[in-house]
Design a protein around this motif. Sequence first.
Motif, PDB file in Angstrom:
ATOM      1  N   UNK A   6     -27.380   5.746  -8.912  1.00 58.27           N
ATOM      2  CA  UNK A   6     -26.952   7.145  -9.075  1.00 58.27           C
ATOM      3  C   UNK A   6     -25.575   7.386  -8.448  1.00 58.27           C
ATOM      4  N   UNK A   7     -25.135   6.454  -7.578  1.00 58.73           N
ATOM      5  CA  UNK A   7     -23.842   6.628  -6.906  1.00 58.73           C
ATOM      6  C   UNK A   7     -22.681   6.017  -7.683  1.00 58.73           C
ATOM      7  N   UNK A   8     -23.001   5.372  -8.800  1.00 57.35           N
ATOM      8  CA  UNK A   8     -21.926   4.812  -9.620  1.00 57.35           C
ATOM      9  C   UNK A   8     -21.079   5.935 -10.223  1.00 57.35           C
ATOM     10  N   UNK A   9     -19.777   5.693 -10.420  1.00 63.47           N
ATOM     11  CA  UNK A   9     -18.931   6.726 -11.070  1.00 63.47           C
ATOM     12  C   UNK A   9     -19.481   7.071 -12.457  1.00 63.47           C
ATOM     13  N   UNK A  10     -19.315   8.313 -12.862  1.00 63.38           N
ATOM     14  CA  UNK A  10     -19.854   8.755 -14.157  1.00 63.38           C
ATOM     15  C   UNK A  10     -19.263   7.972 -15.329  1.00 63.38           C
ATOM     16  N   UNK A  11     -17.990   7.562 -15.178  1.00 63.33           N
ATOM     17  CA  UNK A  11     -17.342   6.848 -16.283  1.00 63.33           C
ATOM     18  C   UNK A  11     -17.462   5.327 -16.129  1.00 63.33           C
ATOM     19  N   UNK A  12     -18.404   4.856 -15.283  1.00 62.65           N
ATOM     20  CA  UNK A  12     -18.526   3.414 -15.023  1.00 62.65           C
ATOM     21  C   UNK A  12     -18.802   2.630 -16.304  1.00 62.65           C
ATOM     22  N   UNK A  13     -19.769   3.103 -17.089  1.00 64.89           N
ATOM     23  CA  UNK A  13     -20.185   2.334 -18.266  1.00 64.89           C
ATOM     24  C   UNK A  13     -19.098   2.302 -19.343  1.00 64.89           C
ATOM     25  N   UNK A  14     -18.255   3.369 -19.403  1.00 61.00           N
ATOM     26  CA  UNK A  14     -17.139   3.351 -20.353  1.00 61.00           C
ATOM     27  C   UNK A  14     -16.044   2.405 -19.870  1.00 61.00           C
ATOM     28  N   UNK A  15     -15.749   2.494 -18.567  1.00 63.95           N
ATOM     29  CA  UNK A  15     -14.654   1.675 -18.043  1.00 63.95           C
ATOM     30  C   UNK A  15     -14.981   0.183 -18.066  1.00 63.95           C
ATOM     31  N   UNK A  16     -16.255  -0.159 -17.830  1.00 64.17           N
ATOM     32  CA  UNK A  16     -16.607  -1.584 -17.748  1.00 64.17           C
ATOM     33  C   UNK A  16     -16.426  -2.272 -19.094  1.00 64.17           C
TER      34      UNK A  16
ATOM     35  N   UNK B 110     -13.976  -1.108 -21.264  1.00 68.05           N
ATOM     36  CA  UNK B 110     -12.675  -0.650 -21.765  1.00 68.05           C
ATOM     37  C   UNK B 110     -11.811  -1.830 -22.206  1.00 68.05           C
ATOM     38  N   UNK B 111     -10.825  -1.557 -23.061  1.00 67.16           N
ATOM     39  CA  UNK B 111      -9.944  -2.622 -23.560  1.00 67.16           C
ATOM     40  C   UNK B 111      -8.943  -3.052 -22.491  1.00 67.16           C
ATOM     41  N   UNK B 112      -8.513  -2.108 -21.651  1.00 65.21           N
ATOM     42  CA  UNK B 112      -7.519  -2.438 -20.635  1.00 65.21           C
ATOM     43  C   UNK B 112      -8.190  -3.123 -19.452  1.00 65.21           C
ATOM     44  N   UNK B 113      -7.627  -4.222 -19.022  1.00 62.35           N
ATOM     45  CA  UNK B 113      -8.236  -4.956 -17.912  1.00 62.35           C
ATOM     46  C   UNK B 113      -8.160  -4.178 -16.605  1.00 62.35           C
ATOM     47  N   UNK B 114      -7.114  -3.316 -16.491  1.00 62.96           N
ATOM     48  CA  UNK B 114      -7.004  -2.537 -15.250  1.00 62.96           C
ATOM     49  C   UNK B 114      -8.209  -1.604 -15.077  1.00 62.96           C
ATOM     50  N   UNK B 115      -8.672  -0.993 -16.191  1.00 63.45           N
ATOM     51  CA  UNK B 115      -9.818  -0.087 -16.127  1.00 63.45           C
ATOM     52  C   UNK B 115     -11.103  -0.850 -15.812  1.00 63.45           C
TER      53      UNK B 115
ATOM     54  N   UNK C 218     -15.306  -2.433 -11.631  1.00 58.69           N
ATOM     55  CA  UNK C 218     -15.913  -3.472 -10.777  1.00 58.69           C
ATOM     56  C   UNK C 218     -15.647  -3.193  -9.302  1.00 58.69           C
ATOM     57  N   UNK C 219     -14.462  -2.685  -8.986  1.00 57.27           N
ATOM     58  CA  UNK C 219     -14.156  -2.360  -7.592  1.00 57.27           C
ATOM     59  C   UNK C 219     -15.062  -1.252  -7.070  1.00 57.27           C
ATOM     60  N   UNK C 220     -15.424  -0.304  -7.968  1.00 64.75           N
ATOM     61  CA  UNK C 220     -16.325   0.782  -7.569  1.00 64.75           C
ATOM     62  C   UNK C 220     -17.703   0.232  -7.202  1.00 64.75           C
ATOM     63  N   UNK C 221     -18.187  -0.743  -7.975  1.00 66.71           N
ATOM     64  CA  UNK C 221     -19.480  -1.365  -7.671  1.00 66.71           C
ATOM     65  C   UNK C 221     -19.379  -2.171  -6.380  1.00 66.71           C
TER      66      UNK C 221
END
Length: 1121
Positions: free
Chosen positions: A279-289, A291-296, A301-304
């Motif tokens: 529940x503490x994961x960022x709301x946009x975690x599943x979209x960012x993981x 994402x096409x851009x490696x930075x996102x 991953x850094x959030x996890x």
Amino acid sequence: MGDDSEWMKLPMDQKCEHKIWKARLNGYEEALKLFQRIKDEKSPEWGKYLGLIKKFVTDSNAVAQLKGLEAALAFIENAHVAGKTTGEVVSGVVGKVFNQPKARAKELGTDICLMYIEIEKAEVVQDELIKGLDNKNPKIVVTCIETLRKALCEFGSKIVTLKSVVKVLPKQFESREKAVRDEARLLAVEIYRWIRDALRTPLQNINSVQLKELEEEWVKLPTAAPKQTRFLRSQQDLKTKFEQQQADGGDEADGDDDDEAEAAQVDPYELLEAVEILSKLPKDFYEKIEAKKWQERKEALEAVEALIKNPNIYIYIYSYMIFFFLKVVPTILEKFKEKKPQVVLALQEAIDAVFRTTTLQNISEDVLSVMDNKNPSIKQQASLFLARSFRHCTPSTLPKSVLKPFCAAFLKQVNDSAPEVRDAAFEALGMAMKVVGEKAVNPFLTDVDKLKLDKIKECADKVELVGTKGGGGGGEKKAKPAAKAPPPVEAPAKPSGPPKKAPLAKAAGPPKKGKPASAPSAKSKKAPDTKEIVETELSPEVCEEKAAAVLPASCMQLLDSSNWKERLASMEEFQKAVEQMDTSEMPCQALVKMLAKKPGWKETNFQVMQMKLHIVGLIAQKGSFSKTSALVVLDGLVDKIGDVKCGSNAKEALTVIGVACSLPWTAEQVVSMAFAQKNPKNQAETLNWLANAMKEFGFAGINVKAFINNVKTALGATNPAVRTSAIALLGVMYLYMGAPLRMFFEDEKPALLSQIDAEFEKMQGQSPPAPIRGSKKAGADEEGDAAEEEEVDSGAGDSMDLLPRTDISDKITLDMVSKISDKNWKIRKEGLDEVAAVISEAKFIQANIGELPMALKGRLSDSNKLLVQQALNILQQIATAMGPSLKQHVKNMGIPVITFLGDSKANVRAAALSTLNAWVEQTGMKEWLEGEDLSEELKKENPFLRQELLGWLAEKLPTLRTVPTDLMLCVPHLYTCLEDRSGDVRKKAQDALPSFMMHLGYEKMIKAAGKLKPASKDQVVGMLEKARAVMPAKPAVPVKAAASKPASSAPAAKPASAPARNQSPSEDFSEPEPKPDTKKAKPAGPAAKKRESMELKVKGEKDNAKQNRLSRGTPNSEMVY
């Protein structure tokens, strides 16, 4: 004085509750004397004081309270019902005793808490002490911590659950009271003694100064693992062992290393509370993981990483998170094509971490899919990953079904063109061989050439498994060092003269008269006690030098002559020298290595070979023959065992080696070598030799599981002679193991199974022959006496004790247990199906079944009747699979089954009765009749329950010789059932009356009826008079079997009713079930013994023997546990 005279006339219980403290003091003193005087812990007198014990410890007067504490301690120590008072008394001790200024009061309070732990109430005591830590009075907190420390010090970390203690420990270091902090520090030191570095993580956030002080204290602690010094009432066997070790002094140092290691190995995460982080994961975690851009993707991953890098967080992973991990596996494996070392290292660490969250079964498909990949790096890394994974496995977590496909893939890779792929495959196969044993892997390596096989074995030898010192081998348990060296056993008798080719193996001679045939008891899983000869392997040069010192020069020169006549002459000189050689001067290893010298076992002249094999037997018989020497010759003997001209000599030599090195070890080596060959004649004759050897040596120490695996291999052979020999061997094993042996072959083809059944049918009613070989039979007289005592003590459990049992506790996973308790009935059913499959696959299981008892108990009260029936069926399965060890589960899993005899559905009642009978067949009746459980069930006003339970008791009680006194508790309810409104209940109660009277006696039954109302009493007394007329006689106690009839002793199936002397409790309550076609217990008296002996010799008098057997108690083959 007037007041004193008033209260002194009062009874003791009223004195204990009197408002005058002197009256209470007097009452406590009387109670103490009474409690010390009552000898029977189950006396009904104890029940009168259950409600008073809390008042004893919470008395408002300090003087009276001290005496009350002494009385309470005496009550807890001696009363069977004391456990019922645990919560209220310990709560009173914490609140009203631990705050007292008198040290004696605190000491008695602590003793009371420790005594409750001793009577199996550790969990309740611990909960109350931990509640006391929240008290505002620092004196109470200090004494609670001190009591916890003493409990841990005396009972150990297996009794005192450390997770709840460690959870509240950091808070005590923050206390403002120095006394609390000091006591917390002492507790932390004590906990560290038991779990070592696992305590560091939970305490890492306390004050740095306090942590430094703790570190200094921890360093001073001895490195040796601590031992439990006080024991629960159920651990009296451990207490006796501990006291014996204390008495022996130095022997304590040689104790159970395995137990110590186990005590020290505690996972730090088990001491931490689970934290839910999803529940503490960022709301946009599943979209960012994704994402096409490696930075996102990197940001996600850094959030996890930020959430999980704190070691205090123990991630609570949902099933879909594990599913996510499993989805990662194929991706990681494909990424191994990367050539950068740092990337490969990161991938290795990642996939190793994933493996720790799952099992090989779950990832096997993904790994196998890349084993044929075109990229050699992927194949190499997949094999290396499996090798690392195998290292963390055990034989039970790496079963044949999982290992087989992996081995097939490895065998392709050992022929790969890339050397790194071949090396990785060798390493993985070597690791597998180390974990599960050479025998388990060998069937998959039949097509591997010797060079590659040696490479695999070399890799296995280099492996050091996790949790072993120096690497254990073969998945086998290490033998614990004996406390004392066993006494030396007499050597086999030498023949009177030097016969040229006398039968070798008869030197041991027949068993002495007056000694019964040795029977494998519960202790006979170990090989017979022999003084094993340990010898290092000698170099060829040393062997030649030693042989030349004892053999004629001409003999040494002609050993490798090209002329067979010269070799024959050399053998004759060799034999003569051995026959005349003194035992102490015989260099056995050097001599057998000379015999193996070229042409060795490839000798083409049968006369020379016959003499060579005969000499091997002579050396083994006369000299101090070690296993090292045996390994020099065994391969050659196995190679010649199927030879028409030399086979008998080879068998004789093997038999003598069996005497020298023990049959279990010899047979295991011989069978393994025979099936490593492809010569069916050798395989068949090896099995024939083994069948005969078992009859001659007995079954003691035989590795049943290993031989069953080899027999299965033989049953699948294409050559009919091999199959026939395997079936014949099974027949011999059946003599010792009985019906349970068949369970290992239920998955064979029907045609083959019918042949096995036919062989078993031939053996029905036969007793195994008395052993005539082996050190135990040739040993001293006192060893025979010990075997005799063992036979008495072991009871009916021996044949089941021979069976190899699987520890399934690690297969009863938390996931499986949670499924069984799920809200959805379909998932609950799925969990029960998984349990049934685990038990079915294991066939025979150990008593440790993890969390399964509580889970199954919950399903017995399931709203879905189909699941109730399935749970009952699983309990039947457990009974058959666990055998005599089931006794420890009677109270928590067996007794609840009785309740279902009262179910409204007939099929559930039938299933419950079937389950009940299956359990009693293994446990006997003692555990079921002890305590108040049966009387409580009869008390329930359920007509179905009463009629089924009374009918069951009416059937079982007449078969018992004695019963516990607790059966008397059922009598009042039995009388109530005689007047029940249901006619069926009344009928069953009347049928049960004679059975109860047979054990309790007419007088006691009449006395109990005296407490009934007059109208009921007259009716019940009339029924008792009728029951008295038809009361059955108690089964006769068999007399000890005649010691002078060794052939009549059955090692695998002794009579269920053992001798009265040294009788084990289970025998008293075992139920005989006579069958006309099985052996009986031996009769009493000289005439009866003589008749029994004649029955064994004269096979033709079958009808008379059958009749005699039917009239004499329990059959040998009908084992009751």
